[in-house]
Design a protein around this motif. Sequence first.
Motif, mmCIF file in Angstrom:
data_model
loop_
_atom_site.group_PDB
_atom_site.id
_atom_site.type_symbol
_atom_site.label_atom_id
_atom_site.label_comp_id
_atom_site.label_asym_id
_atom_site.label_seq_id
_atom_site.Cartn_x
_atom_site.Cartn_y
_atom_site.Cartn_z
ATOM 1 N N LEU A 97 0.815 -1.203 0.000
ATOM 2 C CA LEU A 97 0.000 0.000 0.000
ATOM 3 C C LEU A 97 0.852 1.256 0.000
ATOM 4 O O LEU A 97 0.624 2.185 -0.771
ATOM 5 C CB LEU A 97 -0.910 0.011 1.232
ATOM 6 C CG LEU A 97 -2.170 -0.841 1.184
ATOM 7 C CD1 LEU A 97 -2.883 -0.807 2.527
ATOM 8 C CD2 LEU A 97 -3.109 -0.357 0.090
ATOM 9 N N SER A 238 -6.314 1.211 -6.245
ATOM 10 C CA SER A 238 -5.095 0.864 -5.519
ATOM 11 C C SER A 238 -4.652 -0.548 -5.871
ATOM 12 O O SER A 238 -3.461 -0.819 -6.071
ATOM 13 C CB SER A 238 -5.325 0.973 -4.009
ATOM 14 O OG SER A 238 -4.187 0.559 -3.287
ATOM 15 N N GLU A 269 -8.149 -3.842 2.191
ATOM 16 C CA GLU A 269 -7.365 -2.759 1.595
ATOM 17 C C GLU A 269 -6.098 -3.305 0.943
ATOM 18 O O GLU A 269 -5.661 -2.814 -0.089
ATOM 19 C CB GLU A 269 -7.004 -1.712 2.656
ATOM 20 C CG GLU A 269 -7.964 -0.563 2.704
ATOM 21 C CD GLU A 269 -7.343 0.687 3.285
ATOM 22 O OE1 GLU A 269 -7.807 1.776 2.923
ATOM 23 O OE2 GLU A 269 -6.407 0.597 4.086
ATOM 24 N N ASP A 270 -5.485 -4.297 1.575
ATOM 25 C CA ASP A 270 -4.306 -4.938 0.991
ATOM 26 C C ASP A 270 -4.733 -6.020 0.008
ATOM 27 O O ASP A 270 -5.838 -6.569 0.089
ATOM 28 C CB ASP A 270 -3.450 -5.566 2.094
ATOM 29 C CG ASP A 270 -2.892 -4.544 3.048
ATOM 30 O OD1 ASP A 270 -1.712 -4.196 2.924
ATOM 31 O OD2 ASP A 270 -3.643 -4.080 3.936
#
Length: 800
Positions: A97, A238, A269-270
């Motif tokens: 990230l 992302s 998120e990862d």
Amino acid sequence: MPQQPRVTPAGLVQGTGAEGGIGASTLRPDGTLKVTGEFAYASDMWHEDMLWGHTLRSTVAHAEIRSIDTSEALATPGVYAVLTYDDLPTEVTHYGLEIQDTPVLAHGKVRHHGEPVALIAADHPETARRAAAKIRIDYAELPLVTDEASATAPGAPLVHEHRDDYHSGHVPHPNIVHRQPIRRGDADAAAARADVIVSGEYFFGMQDQAFLGPESGLAVPAEDGGVDLYVATQWLHSDLRQIAPVLGLPPEKVRMTLSGVGGAFGGREDLSMQIHGCLLALRTGKPVKIVYNRFESFFGHVHRHPARLWYEHGATRDGRLTHLRCRIVLDGGAYASASPAVVGNAASLSVGPYVVDDVDIEALALYSNNPPCGAMRGFGAVQACFAYEAQMDKVAAALGMDPVELRQRNAMSQGAVMPTGQRVDSPAPVAELLRRVKARPLPPERQWESAGEAADVRALPGGLSNTTHGEGVVRGVGYAVGIKNVGFSEGFDDYSTARVRLEVVGGEAVAVVHTAMAEVGQGGITVHAQIARTELGVSQVTISPADTRVGSAGSTSASRQTYMTGGAVKNTCEHVRERVLERGRRAFGTYHPAWATAELLLEGGKVVTDAGEVLADLVDVLGDEAVDLELEFRHRPTEAFDLRTGQGDGHVQYSFAAHRAVVEVDTELGLVKVVELACAQDVGKALNPLSVVGQIQGGTTQGLGVAVMEEIVVDPKTARVRNPSFTDYLIPTILDTPTIPVDVLELADDHAPYGLRGIGEAPTLSSTPAVLAAIREATGLALDRTPVRPEHLTGTGPAA
């Protein structure tokens, strides 16, 4: 000449906007499907002729990989591919990230239990699992780094041997990911003025996001050499930024579409299976589906940082805080993930929602051989809140003062200055939130047996295990309040994009909203439709599937999506509306002077003046030509914290919540029943009141979980996870969840769209320390760690 616009006979439209607009408790379109089991989640996806992917993970936490033998796995019937690090297609072999330190597949060594080592694609999931078991790996185990002492001792083994970002002037050891001090005023001089000084050391356990939908996705190779990935994630763009370089593809050839997400809370998120699925699909030329089982899910995502926190507060006899010293050590595990930002949050919010002029703060995150930790609801502020609220109760006890009164006496309000020097320039109703939860009537005391009837065991500590009928049960009440930032901070370019199309379909004006926002259960798709109805005056709104064909919406985290992507939808709708009105002025301006002189709105499918006079039907203004715009929206800029002093306007907005917990504790068996967990929270503006209450109750329940049951247990000798399943990692069920009454304040933040305030994380902060405070009040024990276990309450555990 254009046709004269149509108007209703009365020439007036009543009301302020379309039905189902901002402020309405509009039902979620996906709600019924989810509760009936008809909603299609990522794990439900299917493709003709698809293969199943599987990941082989390390069985040890820190070891050199001497050799990997895949020959027997490759020879297994039904296996199409087995990949290791040596099979990666480009020199880009790491992702991350913020810091690109995470290998796609382990190379040379493994750094934590469960690290991906090899990938298998087969025609059946069981075939893939059996083939993985045939891969032979020769490990040579290495010394472990498991805590601060082992991480920073002279000659300590390095978790990462080469750190390009390591600077000895700021980070004193390569096993420290990030460090943030905050110094303001003179804590030493202030301590000399204190009448009482209290200190304490606190321990926060490793919590899992425990989302019910496991990591899953489907990668489909395309004819142009690219890949289409359908995946459950929190941030499509992302993911794309990290995936494309590893595959050696330009971003436009990695097309991503959001699939049904079964919860997230930071754990998505990862990356998890994204790169792995794409690699297998491109190698085999076939669609590849990967679905983690529950065991693998515990290894496939980051967790909440466990923490050790030392605090010292001073206060005068009249209850004014003089100073604060604290040191927060977060265990980031083997890879950086979001640890630098978590450190920034923990440091900058470590004082809590209180006015303290003199502070000396240090927060840092370690590299270790424990499981990687990163984003989870509350993001560093949760751990700090647990400690500073325990301290507030200690200070109150030392002064003989009511703990709520002490908090109110030191509560910040609008205009207060944070320890970072940033002034809070929107409402901060901390004292009022505390007043509201304290003023709420307490639930009635239980009558264990009345009129000859036995007590309902479901209402007792231990519940249906029928361990007590009320003997040895005592009640306690505890309070806590917390502060959480909203949005990305420290100078991050936080923006979101929305595309809005307004057109006539079937004789009616219809708005189509397209964003890349990940709907993970927060209700964003509902709010986006409400915004479009409000700004464009239409009743029909279509929400397009989230994908990378539109610009980034940022992550569904940091309580930011309603503020940021909601703000982007509002901003784009406003520009679409102006285009429509300009078109109307050109076409119909000669028919009525109000087109040029009045403030015009879109309401009820019509163009109206601010006085309610109808000038035209929207369908007449639009005609056959749609208005279609894609625009970005940004909040006001923030800045990085100074690495020496921690000063800087690092956050865009703050949110506040307070809780009162009522618990009953069986002191003989160490069992806890949370009877009620009342919350008061300022939300700025409740765009959807029903969803607001749901978010607050959900966040409160997660805070309850880490207070009394949730913890990933890592063996300190081997750094292996001992409870990677819902058999041994416990989360609150409906029988554990108490009544959660919610008091919603709406004090507008003038800097935010509609005055709203991000709400999703704040209730997770204060619910945990409120429960702990109530248990302490009931038992008289100085509990200093989460979760509280029965042995801590019966005199047999370390926190008794």
